[in-house]
Design a protein around this motif. Structure first.
Motif, PDB file in Angstrom:
ATOM      1  N   UNK A 165       0.831  -1.211   0.000  1.00 36.80           N
ATOM      2  CA  UNK A 165       0.000   0.000   0.000  1.00 36.80           C
ATOM      3  C   UNK A 165       0.861   1.256   0.000  1.00 36.80           C
ATOM      4  N   UNK A 166       1.895   1.262   0.851  1.00 38.41           N
ATOM      5  CA  UNK A 166       2.746   2.449   0.946  1.00 38.41           C
ATOM      6  C   UNK A 166       3.549   2.683  -0.339  1.00 38.41           C
ATOM      7  N   UNK A 167       3.899   1.609  -1.019  1.00 41.46           N
ATOM      8  CA  UNK A 167       4.708   1.719  -2.234  1.00 41.46           C
ATOM      9  C   UNK A 167       3.872   1.625  -3.508  1.00 41.46           C
ATOM     10  N   UNK A 168       2.559   1.651  -3.399  1.00 46.44           N
ATOM     11  CA  UNK A 168       1.658   1.424  -4.539  1.00 46.44           C
ATOM     12  C   UNK A 168       1.977   2.306  -5.745  1.00 46.44           C
ATOM     13  N   UNK A 169       2.265   3.552  -5.531  1.00 46.50           N
ATOM     14  CA  UNK A 169       2.502   4.453  -6.675  1.00 46.50           C
ATOM     15  C   UNK A 169       3.826   4.176  -7.391  1.00 46.50           C
ATOM     16  N   UNK A 170       4.670   3.342  -6.783  1.00 46.59           N
ATOM     17  CA  UNK A 170       5.959   3.004  -7.381  1.00 46.59           C
ATOM     18  C   UNK A 170       5.958   1.619  -8.027  1.00 46.59           C
ATOM     19  N   UNK A 171       4.799   0.959  -8.015  1.00 47.56           N
ATOM     20  CA  UNK A 171       4.712  -0.380  -8.596  1.00 47.56           C
ATOM     21  C   UNK A 171       4.755  -0.287 -10.119  1.00 47.56           C
ATOM     22  N   UNK A 172       5.506  -1.194 -10.728  1.00 52.13           N
ATOM     23  CA  UNK A 172       5.660  -1.240 -12.175  1.00 52.13           C
ATOM     24  C   UNK A 172       5.402  -2.645 -12.687  1.00 52.13           C
ATOM     25  N   UNK A 173       5.198  -2.753 -13.984  1.00 48.96           N
ATOM     26  CA  UNK A 173       5.134  -4.059 -14.631  1.00 48.96           C
ATOM     27  C   UNK A 173       6.547  -4.642 -14.570  1.00 48.96           C
ATOM     28  N   UNK A 174       6.683  -5.971 -14.581  1.00 52.47           N
ATOM     29  CA  UNK A 174       8.020  -6.564 -14.464  1.00 52.47           C
ATOM     30  C   UNK A 174       9.048  -6.029 -15.457  1.00 52.47           C
ATOM     31  N   UNK A 175       8.653  -5.764 -16.687  1.00 51.08           N
ATOM     32  CA  UNK A 175       9.615  -5.250 -17.674  1.00 51.08           C
ATOM     33  C   UNK A 175      10.076  -3.838 -17.363  1.00 51.08           C
ATOM     34  N   UNK A 176       9.304  -3.074 -16.621  1.00 51.34           N
ATOM     35  CA  UNK A 176       9.649  -1.686 -16.343  1.00 51.34           C
ATOM     36  C   UNK A 176      10.350  -1.468 -15.019  1.00 51.34           C
ATOM     37  N   UNK A 177      10.812  -2.525 -14.394  1.00 45.29           N
ATOM     38  CA  UNK A 177      11.370  -2.401 -13.047  1.00 45.29           C
ATOM     39  C   UNK A 177      12.560  -1.458 -12.987  1.00 45.29           C
ATOM     40  N   UNK A 178      13.512  -1.588 -13.868  1.00 41.86           N
ATOM     41  CA  UNK A 178      14.705  -0.747 -13.816  1.00 41.86           C
ATOM     42  C   UNK A 178      14.608   0.478 -14.713  1.00 41.86           C
ATOM     43  N   UNK A 179      13.592   0.528 -15.544  1.00 41.00           N
ATOM     44  CA  UNK A 179      13.433   1.665 -16.433  1.00 41.00           C
ATOM     45  C   UNK A 179      12.752   2.781 -15.664  1.00 41.00           C
ATOM     46  N   UNK A 180      12.506   3.858 -16.205  1.00 45.08           N
ATOM     47  CA  UNK A 180      11.798   4.916 -15.492  1.00 45.08           C
ATOM     48  C   UNK A 180      12.764   5.880 -14.832  1.00 45.08           C
TER      49      UNK A 180
END
Length: 95
Positions: free
Chosen positions: A58-73
């Motif tokens: 819940x606390x990190x919800x806005x930082x959740x990404x699809x698996x392919x986008x984990x290191x991108x962004x």
């Protein structure tokens, strides 16, 4: 922190099971870890739903990404993802 100091140009991903995502808020400086290191969460029997509904998710919800986008962004906060995989009962220690 020690790994980041030793390998300043390295890119790390913290791989944990869903059971550890549930427990993460009990860890010392967990929010700092989550802010600087991407987290990949693997499903675990009996823990997956609890983890995704838990305090850390819940606390990190806005930082959740699809698996392919984990290191991108380009966000200043590290991202996290839930890896879509079959649940596996073995612990990291056993593996």
């Amino acid at each position: 922190a020690a790994l980041h100091r030793r390998f300043p140009r390295g890119k790390f991903v913290f791989v944990i099971g869903a059971d550890n995502l549930v427990q993460l808020p009990r860890w010392q400086e967990w929010a700092r870890l989550a802010a600087r290191t991407p987290i990949a969460v693997l499903p675990r029997p009996g823990w997956t739903r609890r983890a995704l509904a838990g305090q850390a998710a819940k606390r990190l919800a806005r930082h959740r990404r699809k698996p392919r986008g984990l290191l991108l962004g380009a966000s200043p906060h590290a991202s996290w993802t839930f890896v879509p995989a079959p649940e596996h009962a073995a612990s990291a220690t056993a593996i």
